[in-house]
Design a protein around this motif. Structure first.
Motif, short mmCIF file in Angstrom:
data_model
loop_
_atom_site.label_atom_id
_atom_site.label_comp_id
_atom_site.label_asym_id
_atom_site.label_seq_id
_atom_site.Cartn_x
_atom_site.Cartn_y
_atom_site.Cartn_z
N GLY A 1 0.81 -1.22 0.00
CA GLY A 1 0.00 0.00 0.00
C GLY A 1 0.84 1.26 0.00
N PHE A 2 1.94 1.24 0.76
CA PHE A 2 2.84 2.41 0.80
C PHE A 2 3.44 2.66 -0.58
N ARG A 3 3.89 1.60 -1.23
CA ARG A 3 4.53 1.75 -2.54
C ARG A 3 3.55 2.28 -3.58
N LEU A 4 2.34 1.72 -3.59
CA LEU A 4 1.34 2.15 -4.55
C LEU A 4 0.94 3.60 -4.32
N THR A 5 0.74 3.96 -3.05
CA THR A 5 0.38 5.33 -2.71
C THR A 5 1.45 6.31 -3.18
N ALA A 6 2.70 5.98 -2.91
CA ALA A 6 3.81 6.87 -3.30
C ALA A 6 3.87 7.03 -4.81
N LYS A 7 3.68 5.96 -5.56
CA LYS A 7 3.75 6.02 -7.01
C LYS A 7 2.61 6.84 -7.60
N LEU A 8 1.40 6.63 -7.09
CA LEU A 8 0.25 7.35 -7.62
C LEU A 8 0.32 8.84 -7.29
N ILE A 9 0.74 9.15 -6.07
CA ILE A 9 0.85 10.55 -5.67
C ILE A 9 1.97 11.24 -6.46
N ARG A 10 3.01 10.49 -6.79
CA ARG A 10 4.10 11.07 -7.58
C ARG A 10 3.59 11.47 -8.97
N ILE A 11 2.68 10.69 -9.53
CA ILE A 11 2.16 10.97 -10.87
C ILE A 11 1.06 12.03 -10.82
N LEU A 12 0.17 11.92 -9.82
CA LEU A 12 -1.01 12.79 -9.75
C LEU A 12 -1.13 13.40 -8.36
N ALA A 13 -0.27 14.32 -8.03
CA ALA A 13 -0.25 14.92 -6.69
C ALA A 13 -1.27 16.05 -6.59
N PRO A 14 -2.25 15.95 -5.69
CA PRO A 14 -3.20 17.05 -5.50
C PRO A 14 -2.49 18.35 -5.12
#
Length: 252
Positions: free
Chosen positions: A86-99
Motif C-alpha cells: 500500500g505504501f509503494r502504490l500510494t507513493a507512485k500514484l501521488i508522484r504521478i497525480l499529486a493534489p
C-alpha cells in the motif's frame, strides 16, 4: 449460500459525483443477497447523511472523522512490512497525480492506504466485494484535484492499480447531477462541508471520468455502463450487472 468458484470477486464502480455510485452499490448488494450470494459494500461513504440534531454543526462528527483517520494512519505506520504494498502504490500514484491542495493530498494518501489494505484482505472465498469508491474512482479524483488531464499520466496511474473483476460506470444527465449535488449540500452540516468538494469542483469530475473511461475501453477493459437518472434505470442496471455476475461466476 451460493458459492462463486471458491474465490472472492471484486466489483468496482466509478462515475461523476452525484451519479449514484453508493445508491447503486447498495442496491446491487441487496439484489445479490436475495439471489443467495454473499455480497458486501466496502468503504462506502455517503455525504449529507451525518447531520444530527444533537450535533447540528457537525463538530463531533468532524472530530471523530479526524481521530479515526489519525488512528488508522498510525496503525499502518506501525506495520510497515504488512502494508508495504500500500505504501509503494500510494507513493507512485501521488508522484504521478499529486493534489495541489495539501489537505486533499493527505486525505487521498490516507484513503489510498486504507483502500489498498481492504482490497487485499482475504475475505470469504465465496464473497462478492463491492467498492463504490475503488481504485479507478480514486485515480479519477487524483487527476481532477491535481489538475492533470494528460492522458499518458492517467494511463500510467491506471496501469499501477490492481484490477477488479468487473467495472461498472454510473452516469446521469448533467442537470440532474447538479440538482443531486445541491440537494446533498443542503443536507450537510457546516463541518461536513469542510471535508467535501463544492458543487462546482464536483461537476469538474465529469470530464476526467469520461477521459478515464475512454482510456480503460481503449485498453480492452470491459465496462458496464448504467444510467441512474431514475429508479427504473437504476434497477435495470442492477439486474444487468447481476446477470453478468451470474454468467461469469456461476453458482455451484
Amino acid at each position: 449460500m451460493r458459492a462463486i468458484g471458491g474465490r472472492k470477486v471484486i466489483i468496482e464502480l466509478f462515475g461523476p459525483a452525484g451519479s449514484g455510485k453508493t445508491t447503486f452499490a447498495h442496491a446491487l448488494q441487496r439484489h445479490l443477497q436475495v439471489q443467495g450470494y454473499i455480497a458486501k459494500v466496502m468503504l462506502s461513504y455517503e455525504p449529507g447523511v451525518h447531520h444530527s440534531p444533537l450535533d447540528p454543526g457537525g463538530f463531533w462528527y468532524a472530530l471523530n472523522r479526524v481521530a479515526t483517520s489519525t488512528i488508522r494512519t498510525a496503525a499502518f505506520a506501525c506495520r510497515p512490512i504488512d502494508n508495504a504494498k500500500g505504501f509503494r502504490l500510494t507513493a507512485k500514484l501521488i508522484r504521478i497525480l499529486a493534489p495541489r491542495n495539501p489537505i486533499w493530498l493527505i486525505r487521498f494518501s490516507q484513503y489510498l492506504m486504507t483502500l489498498s489494505h481492504v482490497w487485499h484482505q482475504p475475505y470469504d472465498a465465496r464473497q462478492i466485494v463491492i467498492f463504490d469508491q475503488g481504485f479507478i474512482q480514486l485515480v479519477s479524483s487524483l487527476g481532477q484535484f491535481s489538475g492533470v488531464s494528460d492522458a499518458e499520466k492517467l494511463r500510467s496511474a491506471l496501469a499501477l492499480i490492481p484490477p477488479s473483476h468487473l467495472v461498472v460506470a454510473t452516469n446521469a444527465a448533467e442537470p440532474l447531477l447538479s440538482k443531486r449535488l445541491s440537494d446533498r449540500l443542503l443536507k450537510q452540516s457546516y463541518m461536513e462541508r469542510l471535508f467535501e468538494a463544492d458543487c462546482s469542483a464536483n461537476l469538474q469530475s465529469i470530464a476526467i471520468i469520461e477521459q478515464v473511461k475512454s482510456i480503460l475501453l481503449g485498453s480492452g477493459r470491459l465496462i458496464l455502463s448504467v444510467d441512474t437518472s431514475d429508479e427504473g434505470g437504476l434497477q435495470e442496471g442492477v439486474a444487468r450487472v447481476a446477470r453478468e455476475i451470474a454468467a461469469a461466476w456461476p453458482a455451484s
